[in-house]
Write a protein that holds these residues in place. Structure first.
Motif, PDB file in Angstrom:
ATOM      1  N   UNK A 157       9.391   2.548   4.294  1.00 22.51           N
ATOM      2  CA  UNK A 157       9.593   3.068   2.949  1.00 22.51           C
ATOM      3  C   UNK A 157       8.863   4.379   2.738  1.00 22.51           C
ATOM      4  N   UNK A 158       9.599   5.417   2.361  1.00 19.12           N
ATOM      5  CA  UNK A 158       8.984   6.701   2.061  1.00 19.12           C
ATOM      6  C   UNK A 158       8.122   6.593   0.803  1.00 19.12           C
ATOM      7  N   UNK A 159       8.526   5.754  -0.137  1.00 17.35           N
ATOM      8  CA  UNK A 159       7.731   5.540  -1.356  1.00 17.35           C
ATOM      9  C   UNK A 159       6.376   4.941  -1.014  1.00 17.35           C
ATOM     10  N   UNK A 160       6.368   3.919  -0.161  1.00 13.96           N
ATOM     11  CA  UNK A 160       5.089   3.312   0.230  1.00 13.96           C
ATOM     12  C   UNK A 160       4.245   4.292   1.031  1.00 13.96           C
TER      13      UNK A 160
ATOM     14  N   UNK B 226       3.367  -3.114   4.947  1.00  8.83           N
ATOM     15  CA  UNK B 226       3.619  -3.506   3.562  1.00  8.83           C
ATOM     16  C   UNK B 226       5.047  -4.032   3.433  1.00  8.83           C
ATOM     17  N   UNK B 227       5.212  -5.046   2.606  1.00  4.01           N
ATOM     18  CA  UNK B 227       6.518  -5.619   2.303  1.00  4.01           C
ATOM     19  C   UNK B 227       6.524  -6.017   0.829  1.00  4.01           C
ATOM     20  N   UNK B 228       7.677  -6.385   0.328  1.00  4.51           N
ATOM     21  CA  UNK B 228       7.760  -6.822  -1.062  1.00  4.51           C
ATOM     22  C   UNK B 228       7.308  -8.276  -1.186  1.00  4.51           C
ATOM     23  N   UNK B 229       6.506  -8.554  -2.193  1.00  2.00           N
ATOM     24  CA  UNK B 229       6.098  -9.934  -2.471  1.00  2.00           C
ATOM     25  C   UNK B 229       7.331 -10.810  -2.694  1.00  2.00           C
ATOM     26  N   UNK B 230       8.329 -10.271  -3.395  1.00  2.00           N
ATOM     27  CA  UNK B 230       9.527 -11.049  -3.725  1.00  2.00           C
ATOM     28  C   UNK B 230      10.195 -11.603  -2.478  1.00  2.00           C
ATOM     29  N   UNK B 231      10.344 -10.774  -1.463  1.00  2.00           N
ATOM     30  CA  UNK B 231      10.984 -11.227  -0.242  1.00  2.00           C
ATOM     31  C   UNK B 231      10.205 -12.337   0.444  1.00  2.00           C
ATOM     32  N   UNK B 232       8.888 -12.199   0.462  1.00  2.00           N
ATOM     33  CA  UNK B 232       8.063 -13.232   1.085  1.00  2.00           C
ATOM     34  C   UNK B 232       8.178 -14.552   0.336  1.00  2.00           C
TER      35      UNK B 232
ATOM     36  N   UNK C  51      -0.725  -0.648 -10.628  1.00  2.00           N
ATOM     37  CA  UNK C  51      -1.611   0.473 -10.956  1.00  2.00           C
ATOM     38  C   UNK C  51      -2.005   1.255  -9.702  1.00  2.00           C
ATOM     39  N   UNK C  52      -1.972   0.578  -8.552  1.00  2.00           N
ATOM     40  CA  UNK C  52      -2.313   1.221  -7.285  1.00  2.00           C
ATOM     41  C   UNK C  52      -1.062   1.695  -6.554  1.00  2.00           C
ATOM     42  N   UNK C  53      -0.031   0.877  -6.555  1.00  2.00           N
ATOM     43  CA  UNK C  53       1.232   1.244  -5.906  1.00  2.00           C
ATOM     44  C   UNK C  53       2.384   0.837  -6.804  1.00  2.00           C
ATOM     45  N   UNK C  54       3.019   1.819  -7.431  1.00  2.00           N
ATOM     46  CA  UNK C  54       4.143   1.536  -8.309  1.00  2.00           C
ATOM     47  C   UNK C  54       5.337   1.094  -7.465  1.00  2.00           C
ATOM     48  N   UNK C  55       6.002   0.009  -7.863  1.00  2.00           N
ATOM     49  CA  UNK C  55       7.083  -0.542  -7.032  1.00  2.00           C
ATOM     50  C   UNK C  55       8.317   0.352  -6.973  1.00  2.00           C
ATOM     51  N   UNK C  56       9.186   0.008  -6.042  1.00  2.00           N
ATOM     52  CA  UNK C  56      10.484   0.668  -5.957  1.00  2.00           C
ATOM     53  C   UNK C  56      11.330   0.304  -7.163  1.00  2.00           C
ATOM     54  N   UNK C  57      12.247   1.170  -7.506  1.00  2.00           N
ATOM     55  CA  UNK C  57      13.209   0.870  -8.560  1.00  2.00           C
ATOM     56  C   UNK C  57      13.924  -0.441  -8.229  1.00  2.00           C
ATOM     57  N   UNK C  58      13.906  -1.378  -9.168  1.00  2.00           N
ATOM     58  CA  UNK C  58      14.602  -2.672  -9.068  1.00  2.00           C
ATOM     59  C   UNK C  58      14.016  -3.621  -8.031  1.00  2.00           C
TER      60      UNK C  58
ATOM     61  N   UNK D  36      16.900   6.961  -0.659  1.00  2.00           N
ATOM     62  CA  UNK D  36      15.802   6.638   0.254  1.00  2.00           C
ATOM     63  C   UNK D  36      15.071   7.895   0.715  1.00  2.00           C
ATOM     64  N   UNK D  37      15.677   9.064   0.511  1.00  2.00           N
ATOM     65  CA  UNK D  37      15.057  10.307   0.957  1.00  2.00           C
ATOM     66  C   UNK D  37      14.070  10.851  -0.076  1.00  2.00           C
ATOM     67  N   UNK D  38      14.031  10.245  -1.237  1.00  2.00           N
ATOM     68  CA  UNK D  38      13.169  10.740  -2.314  1.00  2.00           C
ATOM     69  C   UNK D  38      12.185   9.655  -2.721  1.00  2.00           C
ATOM     70  N   UNK D  39      10.879   9.905  -2.567  1.00  2.00           N
ATOM     71  CA  UNK D  39       9.887   8.888  -2.943  1.00  2.00           C
ATOM     72  C   UNK D  39       9.771   8.780  -4.466  1.00  2.00           C
ATOM     73  N   UNK D  40      10.519   7.839  -5.025  1.00  2.00           N
ATOM     74  CA  UNK D  40      10.545   7.598  -6.471  1.00  2.00           C
ATOM     75  C   UNK D  40      10.149   6.149  -6.707  1.00  2.00           C
ATOM     76  N   UNK D  41       9.346   5.927  -7.737  1.00  2.00           N
ATOM     77  CA  UNK D  41       8.945   4.573  -8.109  1.00  2.00           C
ATOM     78  C   UNK D  41       9.103   4.422  -9.619  1.00  2.00           C
ATOM     79  N   UNK D  42       9.428   3.233 -10.057  1.00  2.00           N
ATOM     80  CA  UNK D  42       9.557   2.992 -11.493  1.00  2.00           C
ATOM     81  C   UNK D  42       9.413   1.505 -11.764  1.00  2.00           C
ATOM     82  N   UNK D  43       8.863   1.186 -12.919  1.00  2.00           N
ATOM     83  CA  UNK D  43       8.708  -0.207 -13.319  1.00  2.00           C
ATOM     84  C   UNK D  43       8.857  -0.319 -14.826  1.00  2.00           C
ATOM     85  N   UNK D  44       9.811  -1.128 -15.260  1.00  2.00           N
ATOM     86  CA  UNK D  44      10.018  -1.411 -16.683  1.00  2.00           C
ATOM     87  C   UNK D  44       9.561  -2.835 -16.980  1.00  2.00           C
TER      88      UNK D  44
END
Length: 321
Positions: free
Chosen positions: A133-136, A172-178, A194-201, A246-254
């Motif tokens: 992940x480029x975001x991670x 690093x992996x997503x908690x959800x998948x585990x 607060x330390x690592x903003x998740x990927x969109x969705x 995937x080429x752009x490191x973007x993170x968002x959380x609602x």
């Protein structure tokens, strides 16, 4: 399989199959006619993203690599619905297809794995972190520019095996998948947003269908989680406004708190040297508009070469120092 009332298309990874089985089980619980053993068929479809293992997704072409073949099967009628990890779904869908439902969202956070370091801060300088992940990658380097980040591909089991073999010091992996794989006990620690903003969705399962398939869409309406749909809509609005992939490191959380929707969004250089962050709070009914507005603000702040060569001098907000 020809006698099945519904055909679910999915990738063949253990996580993708777990998500397809969850969708099948929820459909069977909601509709008695779908509870028979042969009422729902799961159709495994190999995607380009599954076949490519020798380079990163950014190099191969982006998120659509995990959805195109499945969407082709949906459009030509070989399947009735497609089950996706929403973070893999491009913001623009093929003509005639729609996101019809989303299941209740799992934990959105990222999970840290290491045999020697409880957290990212515990790694010694020069340690190697593996991630696809480029975001991670960007957020790791923003916090720990002294670390080395290398690409690591494969499913959950493959990545953890590479960690155990010593190819990397952490991953690093997503908690959800585990959690969906019932392997959360293998997580070393969980990284807060607060330390690592998740990927969109991240953590959301989306179900795609043909817009004119009223029979399938009636079944799927019973599965939709309105809260998840609203939150993901806001986050994907950010991605759409930024033309993200995937080429752009973007993170968002609602997040939803009562009748208020809050949104945090981040765009960051791949080497972690510079980033821009914004937030919104508003009516959940305005989720798409909030995401679009946040994304447009971020886009207006970006230098022309922001997604170009790394190393451009940046700034470090106090909360990231």
């Amino acid at each position: 399989m020809t006698n099945a009332l519904l055909r679910i298309g999915t990738r063949g990874s253990p996580l993708a199959l777990a998500q397809a089985h969850e969708t099948r089980d929820r459909l069977a619980k909601a509709w008695p006619e779908l509870a028979a053993p042969d009422a729902i068929a799961i159709v495994v479809i190999q995607t380009t993203g599954d076949r490519i293992q020798d380079r990163t997704l950014q190099e191969a072409g982006g998120k659509g690599l995990f959805t195109k073949e499945i969407e082709d099967a949906l459009q030509d009628g070989r399947i009735d619905l497609a089950v996706h990890s929403m973070k893999d779904v491009p913001t623009w869908l093929p003509t005639g297809l729609q996101l019809t439902a989303m299941l209740p969202r799992e934990d959105v956070r990222d999970a840290w794995f290491s045999l020697t370091a409880k957290t990212m801060d515990d790694l010694p300088p020069g340690a190697v972190v593996g991630t696809a992940s480029l975001r991670r990658q960007a957020q790791v380097l923003a916090r720990r520019p002294d670390l080395r980040v290398v690409p690591i591909r494969g499913n959950v089991q493959t990545r953890l095996r590479k960690l155990e073999e010593g190819q990397v010091d952490a991953t690093l992996l997503a908690v959800a998948g585990m959690r969906r794989l019932h392997t959360a006990d293998r997580i070393t620690s969980i990284i807060e947003p607060e330390i690592m903003l998740p990927a969109v969705a991240q953590g959301a399962i989306g179900i795609e269908s043909r817009a004119d398939d009223t029979r399938t869409n009636r079944y799927l309406a019973a599965l939709n989680c309105a809260e998840t749909f609203t939150r993901v809509t806001a986050e994907r609005g950010v991605l759409t406004a930024l033309d993200g992939s995937c080429r752009t490191p973007i993170a968002a959380l609602a997040t939803l708190n009562g009748d208020r929707l809050s949104l945090e969004a981040l765009v960051i250089r791949g080497d972690g040297s510079q980033w821009f962050r914004t937030s919104r709070t508003g009516d959940p009914a305005d989720a798409a508009e909030m995401g679009d507005d946040a994304g447009r603000e971020l886009k207006s702040l970006l230098p022309p070469d922001f997604f170009g060569p790394p190393g451009t001098p940046g700034f470090r907000p106090p909360e990231w120092s």
